[in-house]
Design an enzyme around this catalytic site. Structure first.
Site, PDB file in Angstrom:
ATOM      1  N   CYS A   2       0.091   6.228   7.376  1.00 18.66           N
ATOM      2  CA  CYS A   2      -1.226   5.618   7.429  1.00 18.66           C
ATOM      3  C   CYS A   2      -1.856   5.619   6.050  1.00 18.66           C
ATOM      4  O   CYS A   2      -1.232   5.970   5.060  1.00 18.66           O
ATOM      5  CB  CYS A   2      -2.137   6.395   8.398  1.00 18.66           C
ATOM      6  SG  CYS A   2      -1.442   6.655  10.048  1.00 18.66           S
ATOM      7  N   LEU A  50      -0.783   3.016  10.986  1.00 18.79           N
ATOM      8  CA  LEU A  50       0.519   2.435  11.313  1.00 18.79           C
ATOM      9  C   LEU A  50       1.082   3.318  12.415  1.00 18.79           C
ATOM     10  O   LEU A  50       1.475   4.456  12.170  1.00 18.79           O
ATOM     11  CB  LEU A  50       1.447   2.425  10.096  1.00 18.79           C
ATOM     12  CG  LEU A  50       2.845   1.839  10.308  1.00 18.79           C
ATOM     13  CD1 LEU A  50       2.765   0.349  10.619  1.00 18.79           C
ATOM     14  CD2 LEU A  50       3.724   2.072   9.082  1.00 18.79           C
ATOM     15  N   GLY A 103       1.043  10.664   7.193  1.00 25.01           N
ATOM     16  CA  GLY A 103       2.384  11.242   7.136  1.00 25.01           C
ATOM     17  C   GLY A 103       2.976  11.439   8.509  1.00 25.01           C
ATOM     18  O   GLY A 103       2.567  10.807   9.486  1.00 25.01           O
TER      19      GLY A 103
END
Length: 667
Positions: A2, A50, A103
């Site tokens: 992200c 994401l 992460g």
């Protein structure tokens, strides 16, 4: 994977600034957007998502009440169209904690099970909730338990403190600045530039060191006052604006001299398969890069054992395709075999899918402005552009890929690590004699002068990165920069790191320095920025704590010698890929810049940059043109040219145009 951002001393009027910071890094997370602004406690947190784990419920910023094992998790997240994913209103009650995290925590399921035995309950299946809950349970001690890549910030509303941390090897970036006591942080520098409290200013010292390193080598970035949190470091930003920073982990070597080569290879294979298994944890499909090197080949083969239907991705250069077909010479005068032909051959052998792309010179050059914009700071590594394209094709089919970074630093893969072995041949000679002979040979233009000079010195005297020998020397940069240069030598920057590795053999000390400079400043930076440019997560199984812990027990003699690199890693790879592949010579990824810069078209193009207004502001342009002419006439000055060229392009984007370059058209 992200993008995160935020700042302290926030007021209700700061919502547009937070929104702008999130918008500029939309490429890092197209699946969702979260913004939280609490004017009462003075915190603003932003997130672009994401989604790879718990696709429905892992939204951020994420909030949890302290001291409540069964407290609710809430997420003030918005979809890109503005539709709420959670509850957008203020949810932080007194004593609550909030997190933004970039992460993956690969062992989050193990940690969750441990926390559940302690009575903690969970509302989602995300690793973000596990990380936040782990912090509530163990405090900063949670860092020692993590297996993954991460950069995160946790807000404590009761104390009005912000706790920030970056992973062990610096896989994920974390930038920050302080402006009049206000702490501002983000995954990308361009986010901080969107905050009205920061006024952009070039850090000229960063330029001076960049000329020698080919990347940003200082804690302070190219932007004055914007810093990088170092790998394996954490910091607490206190309510009064002061910062307490500490290093929570340090790589240590404990060689097991009783190891033999066969058992070591088996141990490497076991730990790598375990790491790949953990790095395959996701609620989406994970693919892999595949090149001609053993790192990605071995890794892809390990992943294929977990998922026989994996997808792999490769890029090569159109000019090498033709050169290989004609058995002609490539860059550096060496006969080149097309990278894609290697990958296709291994993919067929392993019975796995492979998608490839040939990069044409037109699209390579057209991509440069966009690449430099995504990098945030100038990067002179030509292979970053190749990475941009392989990430681009991978992102059309998967949301995450495995990549082979870290294998060279852990297992002795760079040819430069063989230097101490060759130097040992003349260890009997007095150092003064070797140095004198070197000077004499250089004066007579005889080969071997560099070898004798290095043999007369210790690595800390001459080795600071893989850019040694191709970037500018301190004397060269002094001639190049307008007004000269009084910056410290590159060796002065690496000296404290060498001191930490005192007592280790020369090759291991070089590896240790690369962990703190080359790996994080060049390799991992381009890995993160180029993958995120295409909303793709790049996972690096070699850069796993357990993999490092094993590598740190392997004696140097089992890693490299004068004849070969990565000795036992190659042996381990034979358990997964054919022996001819595992034992073949390291090729790197050759980019045809050497030849391109000798063509009239590109020579003229770069010369216009080298004689333009920006170049005249920083450099003695006569020196720049001399480099170009020497290269055109046959001497290889390509890396030096590229270092300056990329800086000029980057400076124009960030300080002159101040606009986002257009995306190059996909071919």
């Amino acid at each position: 994977m992200c993008g995160i951002c935020g700042f302290t001393q926030a007021t209700s009027a700061d919502a547009p600034a937070l929104k702008a910071m999130c918008d500029i890094m939309a490429h890092r997370g197209p699946d969702g957007e979260g913004q939280y602004l609490d004017a009462e406690s003075g915190i603003a947190l932003g997130h672009r998502r994401l989604s790879l784990i718990d696709l429905a419920n892992g939204n951020q910023p994420m909030v949890r009440a302290t001291g409540e094992h069964d407290s609710a998790i809430t997420s003030p997240a918005l979809m890109p169209d503005g539709t709420p994913c959670g509850t957008p209103e203020s949810m932080l009650a007194k004593g609550d904690f909030a997190i933004v995290f970039n992460g993956e925590i690969y062992n989050y399921q193990d940690l969750r099970a441990e926390l559940e035995t302690q009575g903690w309950q969970f509302k989602t299946k995300s690793d973000t909730e596990v990380l936040l809950t782990g912090y509530l349970a163990w405090g900063e001690g949670v860092l020692d338990r993590l297996r993954g890549m991460f950069a995160f910030a946790i807000w404590n509303r009761a104390t009005r403190e912000l706790f920030c941390a970056r992973d062990f090897f610096g896989i994920k970036p974390f930038y920050y600045t302080q402006q009049n006591g206000q702490f501002i942080f983000a995954s990308e520098i361009k986010c901080i530039l969107e905050h009205p409290a920061y006024t952009r200013e070039l850090n000229r010292e960063a330029l001076e060191q960049y000329l020698c390193f080919q990347f940003s080598a200082l804690p302070e970035t190219f932007f004055k006052g914007i810093f990088k949190l170092a790998p394996a470091h954490c910091m607490t930003v206190h309510a009064d604006g002061s910062i307490t920073e500490r290093r929570y982990w340090r790589p240590e070597y404990h060689f097991d001299e009783n190891r033999n080569r066969e058992d070591t290879a088996r141990a490497i294979d076991e730990v790598m398969r375990d790491s790949v298994r953990y790095h395959n944890v996701a609620d989406v499909e994970v693919g892999s890069f595949l090149s001609s090197g053993i790192d990605s080949s071995y890794m892809a083969a390990c992943l294929a054992k977990e998922n026989p239907d994996i997808k792999t991705f490769t890029v090569g250069f159109e000019c090498y395709k033709q050169a290989a077909a004609n058995n002609a010479e490539g860059a550096g005068g060496k006969t080149m075999r097309d990278e894609i032909s290697w990958a296709r051959e291994l993919a067929d052998d392993l019975h796995i899918a492979n998608t490839d792309k040939y990069i044409g010179e037109e699209e390579y050059w057209a991509s440069l402005p966009r690449v430099q914009w995504h990098m945030d700071e100038p990067s002179a590594d030509p292979s970053a552009v190749a990475l941009y394209f392989v990430d681009q094709i991978a992102a059309t089919q998967v949301k995450a890929v495995l990549s082979g970074e870290g294998a060279d630093e852990f297992f002795g893969g760079y040819r430069i690590y063989q230097t101490p072995f060759s130097n040992a041949k003349v260890s009997w000679a007095p150092k003064g004699l070797l140095k004198g002979a070197s000077h004499a040979m250089r004066a007579l233009h005889l080969r071997g002068a560099n070898y004798l000079e290095r043999a007369s010195e210790t690595p800390e005297d001459w080795y600071y990165t893989n850019a040694n020998g191709v970037a500018f020397t301190p004397d060269e940069r002094a001639r190049l920069l307008k007004g000269g240069c009084s910056a410290p030598t590159p060796q002065s920057l690496t000296a404290p790191v060498y001191a930490e590795a005192a007592g280790l053999d020369d090759t291991t000390r070089m590896q240790y320095v690369d962990l703190y400079f080359w790996l994080v400043g060049d390799i991992l930076l381009k890995t993160d920025k180029m993958s995120m440019a295409h909303s793709l997560e790049s996972r690096v199984p070699f850069l796993d704590r357990r993999v490092f812990d094993l590598s740190a027990t392997i004696p140097t003699a089992l890693k490299a010698n004068e004849q070969q690199t990565k000795l036992t890693l190659r042996d381990a790879a034979e358990f997964a890929i054919p022996k001819d592949w595992a034992q073949k010579e390291k090729l790197g990824f050759p980019v045809p810049v050497v030849n391109w810069l000798r063509e009239d078209r590109y020579y003229t193009m770069v010369k216009e940059w080298f004689t333009g207004d920006i170049a005249r502001e920083f450099f003695n342009t006569d020196e720049l043109v001399r480099l170009l002419d020497e290269h055109k006439e046959g001497a290889d000055r390509s890396r030096k040219i590229w270092i300056v060229y990329m800086f000029l392009m980057w400076y124009k984007i960030y300080f002159v145009d101040r606009t986002v370059p257009e995306k190059p058209e996909a071919h």
